[in-house]
Design a protein around this motif. Structure first.
Motif, PDB file in Angstrom:
ATOM      1  N   ALA A  71       0.833  -1.204   0.000  1.00 49.16           N
ATOM      2  CA  ALA A  71       0.000   0.000   0.000  1.00 49.16           C
ATOM      3  C   ALA A  71       0.869   1.256   0.000  1.00 49.16           C
ATOM      4  O   ALA A  71       1.969   1.276   0.548  1.00 49.16           O
ATOM      5  CB  ALA A  71      -0.916   0.006   1.218  1.00 49.16           C
ATOM      6  N   THR A  72       0.352   2.306  -0.601  1.00 47.05           N
ATOM      7  CA  THR A  72       1.019   3.611  -0.605  1.00 47.05           C
ATOM      8  C   THR A  72       0.630   4.357   0.676  1.00 47.05           C
ATOM      9  O   THR A  72      -0.314   3.951   1.374  1.00 47.05           O
ATOM     10  CB  THR A  72       0.587   4.434  -1.827  1.00 47.05           C
ATOM     11  OG1 THR A  72      -0.813   4.698  -1.714  1.00 47.05           O
ATOM     12  CG2 THR A  72       0.902   3.713  -3.130  1.00 47.05           C
ATOM     13  N   PRO A  73       1.310   5.450   0.996  1.00 47.09           N
ATOM     14  CA  PRO A  73       0.929   6.214   2.189  1.00 47.09           C
ATOM     15  C   PRO A  73      -0.538   6.649   2.172  1.00 47.09           C
ATOM     16  O   PRO A  73      -1.228   6.561   3.187  1.00 47.09           O
ATOM     17  CB  PRO A  73       1.869   7.420   2.159  1.00 47.09           C
ATOM     18  CG  PRO A  73       3.070   6.939   1.422  1.00 47.09           C
ATOM     19  CD  PRO A  73       2.542   5.988   0.395  1.00 47.09           C
ATOM     20  N   GLY A  74      -1.032   7.096   1.029  1.00 49.41           N
ATOM     21  CA  GLY A  74      -2.434   7.514   0.930  1.00 49.41           C
ATOM     22  C   GLY A  74      -3.397   6.372   1.215  1.00 49.41           C
ATOM     23  O   GLY A  74      -4.419   6.553   1.896  1.00 49.41           O
ATOM     24  N   GLU A  75      -3.088   5.194   0.707  1.00 44.69           N
ATOM     25  CA  GLU A  75      -3.949   4.031   0.948  1.00 44.69           C
ATOM     26  C   GLU A  75      -3.940   3.637   2.424  1.00 44.69           C
ATOM     27  O   GLU A  75      -4.978   3.265   2.982  1.00 44.69           O
ATOM     28  CB  GLU A  75      -3.493   2.855   0.076  1.00 44.69           C
ATOM     29  CG  GLU A  75      -3.719   3.094  -1.406  1.00 44.69           C
ATOM     30  CD  GLU A  75      -3.004   2.095  -2.301  1.00 44.69           C
ATOM     31  OE1 GLU A  75      -3.407   1.975  -3.465  1.00 44.69           O
ATOM     32  OE2 GLU A  75      -2.034   1.445  -1.850  1.00 44.69           O
ATOM     33  N   LEU A  76      -2.786   3.736   3.068  1.00 47.41           N
ATOM     34  CA  LEU A  76      -2.703   3.410   4.498  1.00 47.41           C
ATOM     35  C   LEU A  76      -3.502   4.409   5.331  1.00 47.41           C
ATOM     36  O   LEU A  76      -4.190   4.023   6.280  1.00 47.41           O
ATOM     37  CB  LEU A  76      -1.240   3.381   4.951  1.00 47.41           C
ATOM     38  CG  LEU A  76      -0.406   2.244   4.372  1.00 47.41           C
ATOM     39  CD1 LEU A  76       1.071   2.466   4.654  1.00 47.41           C
ATOM     40  CD2 LEU A  76      -0.868   0.907   4.921  1.00 47.41           C
ATOM     41  N   GLY A  90      15.771   9.783   4.097  1.00 50.70           N
ATOM     42  CA  GLY A  90      16.195   9.435   2.745  1.00 50.70           C
ATOM     43  C   GLY A  90      14.971   9.081   1.927  1.00 50.70           C
ATOM     44  O   GLY A  90      13.976   9.808   1.923  1.00 50.70           O
ATOM     45  N   ASP A  91      15.007   7.936   1.258  1.00 50.94           N
ATOM     46  CA  ASP A  91      13.832   7.517   0.496  1.00 50.94           C
ATOM     47  C   ASP A  91      12.932   6.584   1.301  1.00 50.94           C
ATOM     48  O   ASP A  91      11.905   6.128   0.817  1.00 50.94           O
ATOM     49  CB  ASP A  91      14.240   6.875  -0.833  1.00 50.94           C
ATOM     50  CG  ASP A  91      15.050   5.602  -0.651  1.00 50.94           C
ATOM     51  OD1 ASP A  91      15.432   5.292   0.492  1.00 50.94           O
ATOM     52  OD2 ASP A  91      15.304   4.919  -1.658  1.00 50.94           O
ATOM     53  N   ALA A  92      13.300   6.305   2.554  1.00 54.52           N
ATOM     54  CA  ALA A  92      12.491   5.440   3.420  1.00 54.52           C
ATOM     55  C   ALA A  92      11.511   6.281   4.231  1.00 54.52           C
ATOM     56  O   ALA A  92      11.750   7.452   4.516  1.00 54.52           O
ATOM     57  CB  ALA A  92      13.390   4.654   4.358  1.00 54.52           C
ATOM     58  N   ARG A  93      10.410   5.667   4.610  1.00 52.43           N
ATOM     59  CA  ARG A  93       9.393   6.362   5.401  1.00 52.43           C
ATOM     60  C   ARG A  93       8.781   5.382   6.388  1.00 52.43           C
ATOM     61  O   ARG A  93       8.610   4.204   6.077  1.00 52.43           O
ATOM     62  CB  ARG A  93       8.313   6.903   4.467  1.00 52.43           C
ATOM     63  CG  ARG A  93       7.306   7.804   5.126  1.00 52.43           C
ATOM     64  CD  ARG A  93       6.413   8.436   4.078  1.00 52.43           C
ATOM     65  NE  ARG A  93       5.398   9.287   4.676  1.00 52.43           N
ATOM     66  CZ  ARG A  93       4.446   9.887   3.989  1.00 52.43           C
ATOM     67  NH1 ARG A  93       4.382   9.734   2.674  1.00 52.43           N
ATOM     68  NH2 ARG A  93       3.557  10.636   4.594  1.00 52.43           N
ATOM     69  N   LYS A  94       8.468   5.878   7.581  1.00 52.18           N
ATOM     70  CA  LYS A  94       7.800   5.057   8.597  1.00 52.18           C
ATOM     71  C   LYS A  94       6.530   5.777   9.019  1.00 52.18           C
ATOM     72  O   LYS A  94       6.563   6.945   9.395  1.00 52.18           O
ATOM     73  CB  LYS A  94       8.697   4.867   9.818  1.00 52.18           C
ATOM     74  CG  LYS A  94       8.007   4.182  10.981  1.00 52.18           C
ATOM     75  CD  LYS A  94       8.914   4.153  12.196  1.00 52.18           C
ATOM     76  CE  LYS A  94       8.169   3.761  13.437  1.00 52.18           C
ATOM     77  NZ  LYS A  94       9.012   3.803  14.624  1.00 52.18           N
ATOM     78  N   VAL A 106       4.560   0.851  10.116  1.00 54.61           N
ATOM     79  CA  VAL A 106       4.582   0.434   8.717  1.00 54.61           C
ATOM     80  C   VAL A 106       5.773   1.118   8.056  1.00 54.61           C
ATOM     81  O   VAL A 106       5.903   2.341   8.102  1.00 54.61           O
ATOM     82  CB  VAL A 106       3.273   0.823   7.989  1.00 54.61           C
ATOM     83  CG1 VAL A 106       3.297   0.314   6.558  1.00 54.61           C
ATOM     84  CG2 VAL A 106       2.061   0.293   8.734  1.00 54.61           C
ATOM     85  N   TYR A 107       6.653   0.317   7.459  1.00 54.81           N
ATOM     86  CA  TYR A 107       7.862   0.827   6.813  1.00 54.81           C
ATOM     87  C   TYR A 107       7.656   0.802   5.304  1.00 54.81           C
ATOM     88  O   TYR A 107       7.253  -0.218   4.741  1.00 54.81           O
ATOM     89  CB  TYR A 107       9.068  -0.017   7.216  1.00 54.81           C
ATOM     90  CG  TYR A 107       9.306   0.032   8.704  1.00 54.81           C
ATOM     91  CD1 TYR A 107      10.101   1.023   9.260  1.00 54.81           C
ATOM     92  CD2 TYR A 107       8.699  -0.886   9.556  1.00 54.81           C
ATOM     93  CE1 TYR A 107      10.307   1.089  10.631  1.00 54.81           C
ATOM     94  CE2 TYR A 107       8.899  -0.827  10.929  1.00 54.81           C
ATOM     95  CZ  TYR A 107       9.701   0.164  11.457  1.00 54.81           C
ATOM     96  OH  TYR A 107       9.894   0.222  12.811  1.00 54.81           O
ATOM     97  N   LEU A 108       7.931   1.938   4.674  1.00 55.47           N
ATOM     98  CA  LEU A 108       7.687   2.090   3.241  1.00 55.47           C
ATOM     99  C   LEU A 108       8.989   2.433   2.521  1.00 55.47           C
ATOM    100  O   LEU A 108       9.783   3.250   3.009  1.00 55.47           O
ATOM    101  CB  LEU A 108       6.671   3.208   2.995  1.00 55.47           C
ATOM    102  CG  LEU A 108       5.314   3.036   3.681  1.00 55.47           C
ATOM    103  CD1 LEU A 108       5.236   3.852   4.940  1.00 55.47           C
ATOM    104  CD2 LEU A 108       4.210   3.411   2.737  1.00 55.47           C
ATOM    105  N   TYR A 109       9.186   1.818   1.374  1.00 58.35           N
ATOM    106  CA  TYR A 109      10.345   2.077   0.519  1.00 58.35           C
ATOM    107  C   TYR A 109       9.858   2.129  -0.924  1.00 58.35           C
ATOM    108  O   TYR A 109       8.928   1.410  -1.288  1.00 58.35           O
ATOM    109  CB  TYR A 109      11.387   0.952   0.644  1.00 58.35           C
ATOM    110  CG  TYR A 109      11.969   0.831   2.018  1.00 58.35           C
ATOM    111  CD1 TYR A 109      13.090   1.567   2.380  1.00 58.35           C
ATOM    112  CD2 TYR A 109      11.392  -0.007   2.959  1.00 58.35           C
ATOM    113  CE1 TYR A 109      13.626   1.457   3.653  1.00 58.35           C
ATOM    114  CE2 TYR A 109      11.919  -0.119   4.233  1.00 58.35           C
ATOM    115  CZ  TYR A 109      13.035   0.617   4.570  1.00 58.35           C
ATOM    116  OH  TYR A 109      13.558   0.512   5.833  1.00 58.35           O
TER     117      TYR A 109
END
Length: 157
Positions: A71-76, A90-94, A106-109
């Motif tokens: 899932a993308t951030p918007g979907e979450l 960087g390019d990572a997001r929590k 939730v960890y996103l890359y």
């Protein structure tokens, strides 16, 4: 065996041994030049840093995490509401979602450079004591939480 009651000879013996250690340079104890000047240190070749392309992220595959992983951030945010914590490095997001039963990290890359980040890993723990809990159970519990501003009358799908 002879026992020495006093040892005044020990310091004198040590002094005599040290005096004999002149180093073999004429006994003066001075350092003499060999006539050749010291060489200049050579400069190391400095290479420009190479750009490292990160490998694609590993994607967690566990029962009960469908709909979250990928899932993308918007979907979450549509599933769980506004995150309690949103950390970009960087390019990572929590994204962290929390309610009384549990906390879900939730960890996103990004799947490739320049693409939008997607959830690749989730971790869950109890909100009360931070003990690990089943991820699928936490996801289901957070989905049942009332949407913000609804006073508990409506739940998210």
């Amino acid at each position: 065996m002879v026992l020495l009651r006093s040892r005044p000879a020990v310091p004198l013996l040590a002094l005599a041994l040290l005096a004999g250690c002149g180093g073999g340079s004429g006994g003066s104890g001075t350092v003499r030049s060999t006539g050749t000047p010291p060489t200049k240190p050579s400069r190391a070749v400095v290479r420009p840093p190479q750009r490292h392309i990160a490998p694609p992220p590993l994607i967690q595959t566990l029962p009960g995490v469908a709909g979250v992983i990928g899932a993308t951030p918007g979907e979450l945010i549509r599933q769980f509401g506004a995150p309690r914590l949103d950390v970009q490095e960087g390019d990572a997001r929590k994204l962290q979602f929390a309610a009384a039963p549990c906390v879900l990290d939730v960890y996103l890359y990004p799947p490739a450079p320049g693409r939008e980040a997607q959830a690749t890993y989730v971790d869950a723990r109890r909100a009360s004591d931070a003990q690990e809990v089943d991820r699928a159970t936490c996801i289901a519990a957070l989905r049942r939480q009332p949407a913000p501003g609804t006073n508990g009358s409506v739940t998210r799908p």
